[in-house]
Write a protein that holds these residues in place. Sequence first.
Motif, PDB file in Angstrom:
ATOM      1  N   TRP A  19      17.688 -72.488  29.637  1.00 21.22           N
ATOM      2  CA  TRP A  19      16.730 -71.295  29.154  1.00 21.22           C
ATOM      3  C   TRP A  19      16.220 -70.282  30.574  1.00 21.22           C
TER       4      TRP A  19
ATOM      5  N   MET B 280      18.949 -67.609  30.691  1.00 20.79           N
ATOM      6  CA  MET B 280      18.566 -66.460  29.876  1.00 20.79           C
ATOM      7  C   MET B 280      17.497 -66.165  31.074  1.00 20.79           C
TER       8      MET B 280
ATOM      9  N   ARG C 135      13.857 -65.692  28.984  1.00 22.04           N
ATOM     10  CA  ARG C 135      13.675 -64.975  27.876  1.00 22.04           C
ATOM     11  C   ARG C 135      13.658 -66.144  26.559  1.00 22.04           C
ATOM     12  N   ASN C 136      13.157 -65.475  25.274  1.00 23.02           N
ATOM     13  CA  ASN C 136      12.757 -66.052  24.218  1.00 23.02           C
ATOM     14  C   ASN C 136      13.660 -65.214  23.393  1.00 23.02           C
ATOM     15  N   PRO C 137      14.874 -65.745  22.624  1.00 26.24           N
ATOM     16  CA  PRO C 137      15.174 -65.393  21.784  1.00 26.24           C
ATOM     17  C   PRO C 137      14.974 -64.551  21.061  1.00 26.24           C
ATOM     18  N   LYS C 138      15.154 -62.949  20.230  1.00 25.52           N
ATOM     19  CA  LYS C 138      14.828 -62.890  19.304  1.00 25.52           C
ATOM     20  C   LYS C 138      14.917 -62.962  17.982  1.00 25.52           C
ATOM     21  N   THR C 139      14.711 -63.617  16.900  1.00 29.89           N
ATOM     22  CA  THR C 139      15.327 -63.868  15.455  1.00 29.89           C
ATOM     23  C   THR C 139      15.187 -63.177  14.274  1.00 29.89           C
TER      24      THR C 139
END
Length: 54
Positions: A36, A39, A42-46
Amino acid sequence: MRTIASDLPDGANLPDDILNAKQQRFGYFAKLLGAWVAMGFRNPKTPETEKVTV
């Protein structure tokens, strides 16, 4: 590694080809946190998916 194998119903048998962890160890969470951080927190886009009706 299979994670949280303790949630399986009674009588469920998993093969012993990889670790079947009943609970997580510190190293698992350290690797997860490290990924994390790499990265950039960030929160990955789904992608949007269709609603599943069961």
